[in-house]
Design a protein around this motif. Structure first.
Motif, PDB file in Angstrom:
ATOM      1  N   LEU A  90       0.835  -1.194   0.000  1.00  0.00           N
ATOM      2  CA  LEU A  90       0.000   0.000   0.000  1.00  0.00           C
ATOM      3  C   LEU A  90       0.874   1.250   0.000  1.00  0.00           C
ATOM      4  CD1 LEU A  90      -2.504  -1.136   2.779  1.00  0.00           C
ATOM      5  CD2 LEU A  90      -2.911  -1.160   0.314  1.00  0.00           C
ATOM      6  N   ARG A  91       0.405   2.297  -0.648  1.00  0.00           N
ATOM      7  CA  ARG A  91       1.123   3.564  -0.625  1.00  0.00           C
ATOM      8  C   ARG A  91       0.802   4.246   0.696  1.00  0.00           C
ATOM      9  NH1 ARG A  91       0.087   7.087  -5.684  1.00  0.00           N
ATOM     10  NH2 ARG A  91      -1.475   8.143  -4.426  1.00  0.00           N
ATOM     11  N   ALA A  92       1.819   4.380   1.546  1.00  0.00           N
ATOM     12  CA  ALA A  92       1.605   4.823   2.921  1.00  0.00           C
ATOM     13  C   ALA A  92       1.083   6.251   3.020  1.00  0.00           C
ATOM     14  CB  ALA A  92       2.896   4.678   3.732  1.00  0.00           C
ATOM     15  N   THR A  93       1.324   7.082   2.013  1.00  0.00           N
ATOM     16  CA  THR A  93       0.830   8.453   2.056  1.00  0.00           C
ATOM     17  C   THR A  93      -0.589   8.569   1.497  1.00  0.00           C
ATOM     18  OG1 THR A  93       1.956   8.886  -0.045  1.00  0.00           O
ATOM     19  CG2 THR A  93       3.104   9.518   1.999  1.00  0.00           C
ATOM     20  N   ARG A  94      -1.107   7.469   0.955  1.00  0.00           N
ATOM     21  CA  ARG A  94      -2.505   7.450   0.510  1.00  0.00           C
ATOM     22  C   ARG A  94      -3.397   6.750   1.524  1.00  0.00           C
ATOM     23  NH1 ARG A  94      -5.069   4.578  -4.955  1.00  0.00           N
ATOM     24  NH2 ARG A  94      -7.238   5.161  -4.500  1.00  0.00           N
TER      25      ARG A  94
END
Length: 225
Positions: A70-74
């Motif tokens: 997962l994209r941690a900033t999303r």
């Protein structure tokens, strides 16, 4: 009815520390407001020293989300979302006395805390990887299916009570004015998480009058609801 983390989750995230509490009555609003004010003051002090993205608790969850693809900033863990909102708005929204206390403690410790209505859980509840067949109910009333392999809170009846582990809870088991018994779960991955989970569960137990409290370990991973 029992709650636990699947062995695969503890294998893949060996630093996991978790605590669980059973609460049979929500705190009175006045008491909840006092607890919220005290815990949010702690959270604001931490934010004054630097943004939530620098907190070791948040960084550990960002690494976990990245490891899950997962994209941690999303997709952010619940405590990071609360801290971002607190930094932006100066306050957190009032939802329900029990939820308000959990959110404030989550912000103060920068550790995700989930509150689930036990009556809405079908059978045992386990944090495990989804098969893709589980049903997730959004707060808007829409139904989704977690992706295969996604970490979720899944019950025996095939309901998913979370998306992306600590990213988003389900509307199905959300605490409401009709809730009589709630399961509270706190999870952390950072260095020193064991001690912080012990302190967090003690703070919640005192604030909520929990009837049962446990720090979960690899050797004792289960909690009787």
């Amino acid at each position: 009815m029992r709650f636990r983390h699947h062995d695969d989750i503890r294998r893949d995230f060996p630093g996991l520390a978790a605590g669980a509490l059973l609460v049979t009555a929500p705190p009175v609003p006045a008491h909840a407001a006092e607890v919220v004010a005290r815990q949010l003051a702690t959270a604001r002090e931490r934010l004054a020293a630097g943004p939530e993205g620098q907190f070791p608790e948040i960084q550990a969850w960002r690494r976990a989300f990245t490891a899950m693809g997962l994209r941690a900033t999303r997709y952010r863990c619940a405590s990071e979302s609360l801290l971002r909102r607190l930094r932006r708005d100066g306050e957190l929204p009032t939802v329900h006395p029990l939820v308000d206390v959990c959110n404030a403690v989550s912000a103060a410790f920068a550790i995700p805390v989930a509150a689930l209505d036990v009556a809405r859980i079908d059978g045992d509840l386990e944090v495990r990887r989804a098969t893709g067949t589980e049903n997730y109910l959004t707060f808007a009333g829409d139904r989704e299916h977690p992706a295969p392999g996604e970490v979720t809170f899944a019950d025996t009846g095939g309901n998913a009570h979370a998306r992306r582990w600590t990213n988003r809870q389900s509307g199905l088991s959300a605490v409401s004015p009709g809730t009589t018994t709630a399961l509270i779960v706190a999870e952390a991955l950072h260095e020193g998480a064991d001690a912080d989970i012990t302190r967090l569960t003690a703070a919640l137990a005192g604030a909520l009058g929990a009837v049962r409290v446990s720090v979960l370990t690899r050797e004792a991973p289960g909690f009787t609801i």
